[in-house]
Design a protein around this motif. Sequence first.
Motif, PDB file in Angstrom:
ATOM      1  N   ALA A  69       0.867  -1.183   0.000  1.00  0.00           N
ATOM      2  CA  ALA A  69       0.000   0.000   0.000  1.00  0.00           C
ATOM      3  C   ALA A  69       0.898   1.226   0.000  1.00  0.00           C
ATOM      4  O   ALA A  69       1.907   1.263   0.699  1.00  0.00           O
ATOM      5  CB  ALA A  69      -0.900   0.002   1.234  1.00  0.00           C
ATOM      6  N   LEU A  70       0.516   2.218  -0.804  1.00  0.00           N
ATOM      7  CA  LEU A  70       1.274   3.468  -0.895  1.00  0.00           C
ATOM      8  C   LEU A  70       0.335   4.639  -0.683  1.00  0.00           C
ATOM      9  O   LEU A  70      -0.789   4.642  -1.189  1.00  0.00           O
ATOM     10  CB  LEU A  70       1.915   3.619  -2.283  1.00  0.00           C
ATOM     11  N   ILE A  71       0.824   5.618   0.060  1.00  0.00           N
ATOM     12  CA  ILE A  71       0.096   6.875   0.237  1.00  0.00           C
ATOM     13  C   ILE A  71       1.062   7.987  -0.142  1.00  0.00           C
ATOM     14  O   ILE A  71       2.155   8.088   0.423  1.00  0.00           O
ATOM     15  CB  ILE A  71      -0.384   7.061   1.697  1.00  0.00           C
ATOM     16  N   PHE A  72       0.652   8.821  -1.093  1.00  0.00           N
ATOM     17  CA  PHE A  72       1.506   9.909  -1.567  1.00  0.00           C
ATOM     18  C   PHE A  72       1.116  11.209  -0.877  1.00  0.00           C
ATOM     19  O   PHE A  72      -0.061  11.556  -0.820  1.00  0.00           O
ATOM     20  CB  PHE A  72       1.394  10.050  -3.085  1.00  0.00           C
ATOM     21  N   LYS A  73       2.122  11.919  -0.369  1.00  0.00           N
ATOM     22  CA  LYS A  73       1.877  13.165   0.363  1.00  0.00           C
ATOM     23  C   LYS A  73       2.432  14.387  -0.366  1.00  0.00           C
ATOM     24  O   LYS A  73       1.873  15.456  -0.257  1.00  0.00           O
ATOM     25  CB  LYS A  73       2.496  13.092   1.767  1.00  0.00           C
ATOM     26  N   ASN A  74       3.559  14.238  -1.046  1.00  0.00           N
ATOM     27  CA  ASN A  74       4.189  15.340  -1.778  1.00  0.00           C
ATOM     28  C   ASN A  74       4.968  14.755  -2.950  1.00  0.00           C
ATOM     29  O   ASN A  74       5.286  13.571  -2.968  1.00  0.00           O
ATOM     30  CB  ASN A  74       5.158  16.132  -0.875  1.00  0.00           C
ATOM     31  N   GLU A  75       5.280  15.598  -3.894  1.00  0.00           N
ATOM     32  CA  GLU A  75       6.038  15.147  -5.056  1.00  0.00           C
ATOM     33  C   GLU A  75       7.527  15.051  -4.742  1.00  0.00           C
ATOM     34  O   GLU A  75       8.033  15.727  -3.851  1.00  0.00           O
ATOM     35  CB  GLU A  75       5.822  16.104  -6.236  1.00  0.00           C
ATOM     36  N   MET A  76       8.200  14.208  -5.510  1.00  0.00           N
ATOM     37  CA  MET A  76       9.651  14.052  -5.430  1.00  0.00           C
ATOM     38  C   MET A  76      10.211  14.372  -6.804  1.00  0.00           C
ATOM     39  O   MET A  76       9.656  13.938  -7.815  1.00  0.00           O
ATOM     40  CB  MET A  76      10.010  12.622  -5.032  1.00  0.00           C
ATOM     41  N   TYR A  77      11.327  15.103  -6.813  1.00  0.00           N
ATOM     42  CA  TYR A  77      11.930  15.561  -8.057  1.00  0.00           C
ATOM     43  C   TYR A  77      13.391  15.164  -8.139  1.00  0.00           C
ATOM     44  O   TYR A  77      14.006  14.780  -7.139  1.00  0.00           O
ATOM     45  CB  TYR A  77      11.815  17.089  -8.169  1.00  0.00           C
ATOM     46  N   TYR A  78      13.944  15.323  -9.326  1.00  0.00           N
ATOM     47  CA  TYR A  78      15.349  15.023  -9.560  1.00  0.00           C
ATOM     48  C   TYR A  78      16.228  15.739  -8.531  1.00  0.00           C
ATOM     49  O   TYR A  78      16.060  16.926  -8.273  1.00  0.00           O
ATOM     50  CB  TYR A  78      15.764  15.437 -10.973  1.00  0.00           C
ATOM     51  N   GLY A  79      17.148  14.993  -7.939  1.00  0.00           N
ATOM     52  CA  GLY A  79      18.090  15.549  -6.982  1.00  0.00           C
ATOM     53  C   GLY A  79      17.618  15.551  -5.545  1.00  0.00           C
ATOM     54  O   GLY A  79      18.426  15.790  -4.636  1.00  0.00           O
ATOM     55  N   ASP A  80      16.331  15.305  -5.296  1.00  0.00           N
ATOM     56  CA  ASP A  80      15.863  15.264  -3.911  1.00  0.00           C
ATOM     57  C   ASP A  80      16.613  14.175  -3.145  1.00  0.00           C
ATOM     58  O   ASP A  80      16.797  13.053  -3.640  1.00  0.00           O
ATOM     59  CB  ASP A  80      14.360  14.962  -3.832  1.00  0.00           C
TER      60      ASP A  80
END
Length: 144
Positions: A69-80
Amino acid sequence: MARIKIDLPDTFSFATTLAVRITDLNYGDHVGNDTVLSFIHEGRVRYLKSLGYAEFDMEGVGLIMADAALIFKNEMYYGDELIISIRAMEFSRVGFDLIYKIEKKPAGLPLTLVALAKTTMVCFNYELKKLVPLPENAQTKLTL
């Protein structure tokens, strides 16, 4: 609409860091759900290794992921820079749950929660192709 809920433990027993690579991005220019599964897989392998285990050998038994199960809260971007924290919980006769918290550390800012995950891992004998009991010594190590 019913939503997935993941109860977080008070503490986590393991943490590791990963950097988001350019190949981790999808057509929306951010990390996609399939990559988050890869991130927790990498975290799980590192966690098991820290205990002297591998997914094919945990006190003589293998592991299979029964669900996720996955819950997404914020985006992740290159270099994070990501911090993946893990804790084993909810032990049963043949397995246990792993709870994952993924945070990112923006430069000069506090940690930001980006995703939560839960996987149910079951013990498996690959030769016999059947579920087997969770070894007592493994449960002891996983609860530390």
